[in-house]
Enzyme design. Sequence first.
Site, PDB file in Angstrom:
ATOM      1  N   ASP A   1       1.469  -1.175  -0.110  1.00 40.41           N
ATOM      2  CA  ASP A   1      -0.350   0.303  -0.071  1.00 40.41           C
ATOM      3  C   ASP A   1       0.785   1.158  -0.120  1.00 40.41           C
ATOM      4  O   ASP A   1       0.531   2.622  -0.127  1.00 40.41           O
ATOM      5  CB  ASP A   1      -1.155  -0.095   1.518  1.00 40.41           C
TER       6      ASP A   1
ATOM      7  N   SER B   1      -6.940   5.502  -0.050  1.00 41.18           N
ATOM      8  CA  SER B   1      -7.321   4.492  -0.651  1.00 41.18           C
ATOM      9  C   SER B   1      -8.453   3.855  -1.123  1.00 41.18           C
ATOM     10  O   SER B   1      -9.185   3.962  -0.121  1.00 41.18           O
ATOM     11  CB  SER B   1      -5.889   3.098   0.058  1.00 41.18           C
TER      12      SER B   1
ATOM     13  N   GLN C   1      -3.750  -0.730  -7.819  1.00 43.95           N
ATOM     14  CA  GLN C   1      -4.551   0.237  -6.657  1.00 43.95           C
ATOM     15  C   GLN C   1      -4.862   1.277  -7.230  1.00 43.95           C
ATOM     16  O   GLN C   1      -5.104   2.087  -7.956  1.00 43.95           O
ATOM     17  CB  GLN C   1      -3.399   0.808  -5.443  1.00 43.95           C
TER      18      GLN C   1
END
Length: 288
Positions: free
Chosen positions: A206, A230, A280
């Site tokens: 991440d 996110s 993502q």
Amino acid sequence: MTDPKPDDVARQLVTLLDVEEIDTDLFRGPRLPGAVGRVFGGQVIAQALQAAQRSTEAPKIAHSLHAYFMRPGNDDYPIVFRVVRDFDGRSFATRRVIATQKGVPILTMTASFQLPEDGLHHQDAMPDVPGPEGLKNQLEFRAGTAANKASPPPAFTRAIEVRPVEPALWALPEAGPAVLNVWLRAIGTIGDDPAMHRAALAYASDLGLIAAARSPHPITLFDPRVQGASLDHALWLHEPFRADEWLLYSIDSPWSGHARGLGRGRIFTRDGRLVASSAQEGLMRWRG
């Protein structure tokens, strides 16, 4: 007050990702010591993966996960993970995980597990970039950014060391290609449990994906004018690896718009093996 030793910080990461089973298919993820405000998305993903792994019998191992963030988590509270066993087949198993705080869902994730087997093989070549030796890490770049000199680094950055190959995005408000290569690893040793290494990589995955989507624009990674978060996250685990050894995270962004940006990542070992891929979409909103 002296800084903690790297192995002590790494043990804190192991403790953070060592979810507690409180009932059948029900787990509790601990809080990150010293963290305040919004829970780091990689923490929620990694703890959810650990809950799914704890509910799946060996020798099946996780090979992919897909997660959606619905609400920001709060670092003041632990996270509860409920696992649903959607499928148990001969070769594959599927788990669905719902992460909640104070009874409210903050993330949903599906994870797939496979019995190891051989098959056809090919992979992308590893980018030709400098090694991690001699590169500055993310904390050194952050300390040199005027907007962040007076504030301490976020607690979630302590356990993963990140050394960017292209430093401009981290330090200078200059537009550049939508590409970002970083070396990363757990800052100390985290033991020999492969499931923990998969969880640690999920945690680290991440970091940086949406940074590549910011790169074509004249803003820095820590620009306070831009609100980021996110929105979803996908990770595919291809080959065995150690998350406490240097891995190259090669990221690009094919698109941004409508206050969102998309990042895609490939993760290589130092000897050139492609061990994981990620994607993502994240929020990139100008603050009013």
